[in-house]
Design an enzyme around this catalytic site. Sequence first.
Site, mmCIF file in Angstrom:
data_model
loop_
_atom_site.group_PDB
_atom_site.id
_atom_site.type_symbol
_atom_site.label_atom_id
_atom_site.label_comp_id
_atom_site.label_asym_id
_atom_site.label_seq_id
_atom_site.Cartn_x
_atom_site.Cartn_y
_atom_site.Cartn_z
ATOM 1 C CG ASP A 59 -6.542 9.323 -3.716
ATOM 2 O OD1 ASP A 59 -6.526 10.472 -3.688
ATOM 3 O OD2 ASP A 59 -7.226 8.719 -2.589
ATOM 4 C CB CYS A 89 -3.729 11.724 -1.185
ATOM 5 S SG CYS A 89 -4.465 10.059 -1.014
ATOM 6 C CE1 TYR A 90 -1.939 5.978 -1.329
ATOM 7 C CE2 TYR A 90 -4.067 6.342 -2.364
ATOM 8 C CZ TYR A 90 -3.563 5.627 -1.348
ATOM 9 O OH TYR A 90 -4.183 5.097 -0.430
ATOM 10 C CG ASP A 118 -9.831 10.804 -4.709
ATOM 11 O OD1 ASP A 118 -9.225 10.374 -5.692
ATOM 12 O OD2 ASP A 118 -10.500 10.021 -3.867
ATOM 13 C CG ASP A 127 -9.938 16.469 1.858
ATOM 14 O OD1 ASP A 127 -8.747 16.341 1.877
ATOM 15 O OD2 ASP A 127 -10.537 15.556 0.999
ATOM 16 C CG HIS A 173 -1.730 1.046 1.363
ATOM 17 N ND1 HIS A 173 -1.280 2.280 2.034
ATOM 18 C CD2 HIS A 173 -3.032 1.398 1.414
ATOM 19 C CE1 HIS A 173 -2.395 3.306 1.794
ATOM 20 N NE2 HIS A 173 -3.435 2.445 1.672
ATOM 21 C CG HIS A 184 -7.485 14.486 -1.052
ATOM 22 N ND1 HIS A 184 -8.261 13.866 -0.048
ATOM 23 C CD2 HIS A 184 -6.939 13.088 -1.892
ATOM 24 C CE1 HIS A 184 -8.524 12.692 -0.217
ATOM 25 N NE2 HIS A 184 -7.681 12.138 -0.926
ATOM 26 C CE LYS A 197 -8.410 0.784 -3.394
ATOM 27 N NZ LYS A 197 -9.779 0.683 -2.540
ATOM 28 N NE ARG A 205 -5.205 -0.676 -1.043
ATOM 29 C CZ ARG A 205 -6.306 -1.096 -0.363
ATOM 30 N NH1 ARG A 205 -6.987 -2.399 -0.054
ATOM 31 N NH2 ARG A 205 -7.610 -0.086 -0.298
HETATM 32 ZN ZN LIG Z 1 -6.716 10.150 -1.099
#
Ligand SMILES: [Zn+2]
Length: 488
Positions: free
Chosen positions: A342, A344-345, A397, A404, A293, A407, A339, A336
């Site tokens: 996103d 934040c990654y 995201d 937010d 992850h 993020h 998935k 992952r």
């Molecule tokens: Zn995220």
Amino acid sequence: MSAPALPRYGSLEQELVAGEQMREQMREDAPAASRAASSLQWVRWTIGQPIRGQHCRISIMDAVTTPLRCFSEGHAAQMFADDGVETVTSVEQKKVERTIEEVFSVYKQIHSLPQPTLLREQHYQYLKKGLRHLSDAYECLDASRPWLCFWILHSLELLEEPIPSAVASDVCQFLARCQTPTGGFAGGPGQHAHLAPTYAAVNALCIIGTEESYGIIDREKLLDFLWSVKQPDGSFVMHVGGEVDIRSAYCAASVASLTNIVTPTLFETTPTWILRCQNWEGGLSGVPGLEAHGGYTFCGTAALVILGKEHMLDLKALLRWVVSRQMRFEGGFQGRCNKLVDGCYSFWQAGLLPLLHRALFKEGESELSRQRWMFEQQALQEYILLCCQNPTGGLLDKPGKSRDFYHTCYCLSGLSVAQHFGNMDLHHEMIVGREENRLAPTHPIYNICPDKVARALQHFHRLPVPEDTRQAPPPRAGPASTSADPRS
Ligand SMILES: [Zn+2]
């Protein structure tokens, strides 16, 4: 070509020296040179071998003929093909790609020149407001209030927006109320100490970087708290009576190294426990035996870098895993395998590449680039700038999701990693879009700006490491020592 000499840099003490040299240079040089020095001193230990005359800045803005990757011919061919086998995840993946295709297409229709813009002013206003007032939607984060301080303050420092001293002092006083009588910080005043808000609070106080903010941290009690959550096998629980996972090892190593309370036995056997979290995929999981992850992989790798044991990872397997997480069509990262992308990654995954670059260099890899990290920096910037910005400020995201502060912080942190490669003497920027899109660099271990890391280390290394003769109790015999270990 012979392998380059191994870097002589690496310890926190050497960062201290680098920090002092940086300040020396800042006193002597013109503002532009000092900005480059202050922003890039951390990579001094990352790559370590300067090449004279290679200060270099590439701006896509300057070369308007360079098309955006997402407008290139053949980009559509990068879309997911399910080979006629439809699954729940393949349907979701195609849905996200269609939305993103729409975003790219609308952008293309409106803009004749490909100059994606970072909405600095809107993000600044959103962040500034968040420091004083949060909507009801944040009620669920009542146990994560130091995190909100960190996410907002770090976003502001990346945007190079100064924090007014009155606001900084109010944040200090609030965080002081979150510090518990037994050491460490809680998610809010009157709550129990927990490693995650402890990490966020220490980072926030180091970003503020004043005598007042440093003075709030009770280092002796912080050490007591770290011992209270240390486990016999080297792992840490997030709070007394709480769960073990790899985030706790990173949070503990991060705050202990920043505040100079690493004692000889505090992290004994912790690297061995972290290494057990690297699985057959190449990435790391939350505890041994689970799925790799992005967030956990960053935490485990960064903790090992702090503890000087990252060479014990299977670095090539980790590299293959993380670069495979960058999505071919979207340009952003997934957390992952299988998935969705996103924002934040952008930090949790892309932030691994500077750590890996340095680790592989230390291992004598001679083929490493001196201009780029080993991921598609341009594609990530395009994803963040085109797909993750709320037009009224804040980042998110993926298209369709709400903004937010979490993020916002990690999209901006990832954008910074994608813009900056280099060290003090080998400096390469790649800014997609306007020059004003340039963010300050971030330290890839602590995720606060490098000059704030240097300043904190300098402050806390003037203080003695607390006396500590504690030892972790021996591991219990029985099932605890035979947990699911993919390497056993
Ligand atoms: Zn995220």
